[in-house]
Design an enzyme around this catalytic site. Sequence first.
Site, mmCIF file in Angstrom:
data_model
loop_
_atom_site.group_PDB
_atom_site.id
_atom_site.type_symbol
_atom_site.label_atom_id
_atom_site.label_comp_id
_atom_site.label_asym_id
_atom_site.label_seq_id
_atom_site.Cartn_x
_atom_site.Cartn_y
_atom_site.Cartn_z
ATOM 1 N N ASP A 22 0.885 -1.179 0.000
ATOM 2 C CA ASP A 22 0.000 0.000 0.000
ATOM 3 C C ASP A 22 0.916 1.221 0.000
ATOM 4 O O ASP A 22 2.134 1.099 0.172
ATOM 5 C CB ASP A 22 -0.879 -0.002 1.263
ATOM 6 C CG ASP A 22 -1.756 1.252 1.368
ATOM 7 O OD1 ASP A 22 -2.438 1.572 0.372
ATOM 8 O OD2 ASP A 22 -1.752 1.924 2.418
ATOM 9 N N SER A 23 0.323 2.396 -0.148
ATOM 10 C CA SER A 23 1.137 3.613 -0.082
ATOM 11 C C SER A 23 1.652 3.859 1.335
ATOM 12 O O SER A 23 2.577 4.646 1.526
ATOM 13 C CB SER A 23 0.309 4.815 -0.529
ATOM 14 O OG SER A 23 -0.747 5.029 0.385
ATOM 15 N N TYR A 54 -0.783 8.315 -2.657
ATOM 16 C CA TYR A 54 -0.914 7.961 -4.071
ATOM 17 C C TYR A 54 -2.121 8.674 -4.704
ATOM 18 O O TYR A 54 -2.173 8.863 -5.912
ATOM 19 C CB TYR A 54 -1.147 6.452 -4.213
ATOM 20 C CG TYR A 54 0.073 5.569 -4.059
ATOM 21 C CD1 TYR A 54 1.329 6.086 -3.751
ATOM 22 C CD2 TYR A 54 -0.054 4.182 -4.240
ATOM 23 C CE1 TYR A 54 2.427 5.243 -3.611
ATOM 24 C CE2 TYR A 54 1.043 3.346 -4.118
ATOM 25 C CZ TYR A 54 2.283 3.873 -3.800
ATOM 26 O OH TYR A 54 3.353 3.035 -3.678
ATOM 27 N N GLY A 55 -3.109 8.994 -3.848
ATOM 28 C CA GLY A 55 -4.399 9.436 -4.352
ATOM 29 C C GLY A 55 -4.387 10.674 -5.220
ATOM 30 O O GLY A 55 -5.273 10.867 -6.046
ATOM 31 N N CYS A 86 -4.346 -1.534 -1.808
ATOM 32 C CA CYS A 86 -4.481 -0.102 -2.055
ATOM 33 C C CYS A 86 -5.436 0.068 -3.230
ATOM 34 O O CYS A 86 -5.164 -0.430 -4.330
ATOM 35 C CB CYS A 86 -3.106 0.466 -2.398
ATOM 36 S SG CYS A 86 -3.151 2.174 -2.967
ATOM 37 N N ASN A 87 -6.545 0.744 -2.978
ATOM 38 C CA ASN A 87 -7.533 0.935 -4.052
ATOM 39 C C ASN A 87 -6.968 1.755 -5.195
ATOM 40 O O ASN A 87 -7.245 1.483 -6.359
ATOM 41 C CB ASN A 87 -8.760 1.652 -3.506
ATOM 42 C CG ASN A 87 -9.558 0.793 -2.560
ATOM 43 O OD1 ASN A 87 -10.538 0.195 -2.939
ATOM 44 N ND2 ASN A 87 -9.132 0.707 -1.314
ATOM 45 N N THR A 88 -6.192 2.786 -4.846
ATOM 46 C CA THR A 88 -5.668 3.684 -5.876
ATOM 47 C C THR A 88 -4.768 2.906 -6.841
ATOM 48 O O THR A 88 -4.868 3.047 -8.063
ATOM 49 C CB THR A 88 -4.885 4.847 -5.227
ATOM 50 O OG1 THR A 88 -5.658 5.374 -4.149
ATOM 51 C CG2 THR A 88 -4.606 5.945 -6.220
ATOM 52 N N GLU A 165 -2.403 9.112 8.171
ATOM 53 C CA GLU A 165 -0.935 8.990 8.217
ATOM 54 C C GLU A 165 -0.349 9.861 9.328
ATOM 55 O O GLU A 165 0.731 9.588 9.819
ATOM 56 C CB GLU A 165 -0.324 9.335 6.855
ATOM 57 C CG GLU A 165 -0.726 8.390 5.724
ATOM 58 C CD GLU A 165 0.153 7.134 5.606
ATOM 59 O OE1 GLU A 165 1.342 7.198 5.932
ATOM 60 O OE2 GLU A 165 -0.390 6.094 5.188
ATOM 61 N N CYS A 197 -11.038 3.036 0.165
ATOM 62 C CA CYS A 197 -9.624 3.363 0.382
ATOM 63 C C CYS A 197 -9.260 2.614 1.654
ATOM 64 O O CYS A 197 -9.989 2.704 2.661
ATOM 65 C CB CYS A 197 -9.426 4.863 0.566
ATOM 66 S SG CYS A 197 -7.746 5.278 1.126
ATOM 67 N N THR A 198 -8.163 1.893 1.611
ATOM 68 C CA THR A 198 -7.854 1.026 2.761
ATOM 69 C C THR A 198 -7.453 1.813 4.005
ATOM 70 O O THR A 198 -7.367 1.258 5.092
ATOM 71 C CB THR A 198 -6.767 0.004 2.385
ATOM 72 O OG1 THR A 198 -5.632 0.703 1.843
ATOM 73 C CG2 THR A 198 -7.285 -0.995 1.378
ATOM 74 N N HIS A 199 -7.213 3.111 3.856
ATOM 75 C CA HIS A 199 -6.964 3.941 5.047
ATOM 76 C C HIS A 199 -8.261 4.259 5.800
ATOM 77 O O HIS A 199 -8.220 4.563 6.989
ATOM 78 C CB HIS A 199 -6.345 5.294 4.653
ATOM 79 C CG HIS A 199 -4.885 5.262 4.346
ATOM 80 N ND1 HIS A 199 -4.381 4.696 3.204
ATOM 81 C CD2 HIS A 199 -3.809 5.750 5.036
ATOM 82 C CE1 HIS A 199 -3.049 4.853 3.188
ATOM 83 N NE2 HIS A 199 -2.691 5.475 4.278
HETATM 84 N N1 DGL Z 1 -4.729 3.237 0.941
HETATM 85 C C1 DGL Z 1 -4.813 3.755 -0.350
HETATM 86 C C2 DGL Z 1 -6.028 3.385 -1.124
HETATM 87 O O1 DGL Z 1 -6.680 2.428 -0.777
HETATM 88 C C3 DGL Z 1 -3.921 4.833 -0.791
HETATM 89 C C4 DGL Z 1 -4.217 6.183 -0.372
HETATM 90 C C5 DGL Z 1 -3.220 7.209 -0.806
HETATM 91 O O2 DGL Z 1 -2.013 6.979 -0.700
HETATM 92 O O3 DGL Z 1 -3.654 8.279 -1.254
HETATM 93 O O4 DGL Z 1 -6.375 4.023 -2.093
#
Ligand code: DGL
Length: 281
Positions: A22-23, A54-55, A86-88, A165, A197-199
Amino acid sequence: MRHGVAWVIMRAEIDRPIGMFDSGFGGLTVARAVIDQLPNENLVYIGDTARYPYGNKSAGDVRGFAIELATSLVRDFNVKMIVVACNTAASVALEELQRTLPVPVIGVVEPGARALVRVTRNNKVGVIGTVGTISSRAYDRAIADTKASVSLIAAACPGFVEFVERDQTTGIEVFELAEKLLTPVRVSGVDTLLLGCTHYPYLSSVISQVMGPDVVLVSSAAETAFVVRDELAAAKTARSVESGNLGSHEFYSSGDVKHFAELGRRLLGPELANAKYWPNK
Ligand code: DGL
């Protein structure tokens, strides 16, 4: 004797770790679900904290990061499967990774979409994610693939990942941002909201405060872990439960390793005892 050799080869095969990336900290929600459901599996997790978020990056950049991380998991850690937690990254790179890598690659978008359409009662569903995920329209495609007749409202939530984060998952600032970003989703009448988003599961208390008690929040973590379990079983590469051997878990970060270990342990739990620097394994 031949049987002995085959058994050793088989053993080595099943002992290979599951690779996940993931990011940053978000994929730990998926790691938690995989560790809980598959406690015997070995796991290697990379959080690309040096390049998060990453988003808000271009699809081309995120695709490049995903290829680099996944290639390292195969080459440097000999993983038997990759979970793009990571969805992105999954939104823009999953198909390419599945096509080019020599191991099964699982994303989080399709499992999440399936869970979403299963849970809704009024067939009005929402998904929230990063700007990259929402603008890729990966969820529109994944929902269409389920053939369920639901109406989908999608909203990007820039800023949410940064709060996680920074370890700021409650408080007025995050609440105000959530209210601003989520109000259009709430008033549209959805009864189910996918945290795309996994966050975001780390913000679920704020998100549910804004969405109200009648909206069910769905996270793709548990659903993704089911897919991991089923794929390992189908490939006959699952580590046996009877062996009683609990899996080992290694965590890597491309950024500040001390911060990753400290906050990561609070978010994931005691399995994240320490973290090492990636790419220097
Ligand atoms: N956890 C991420 C996701 O599921 C990445 C979020 C990010 O880095 O912007 O998209």
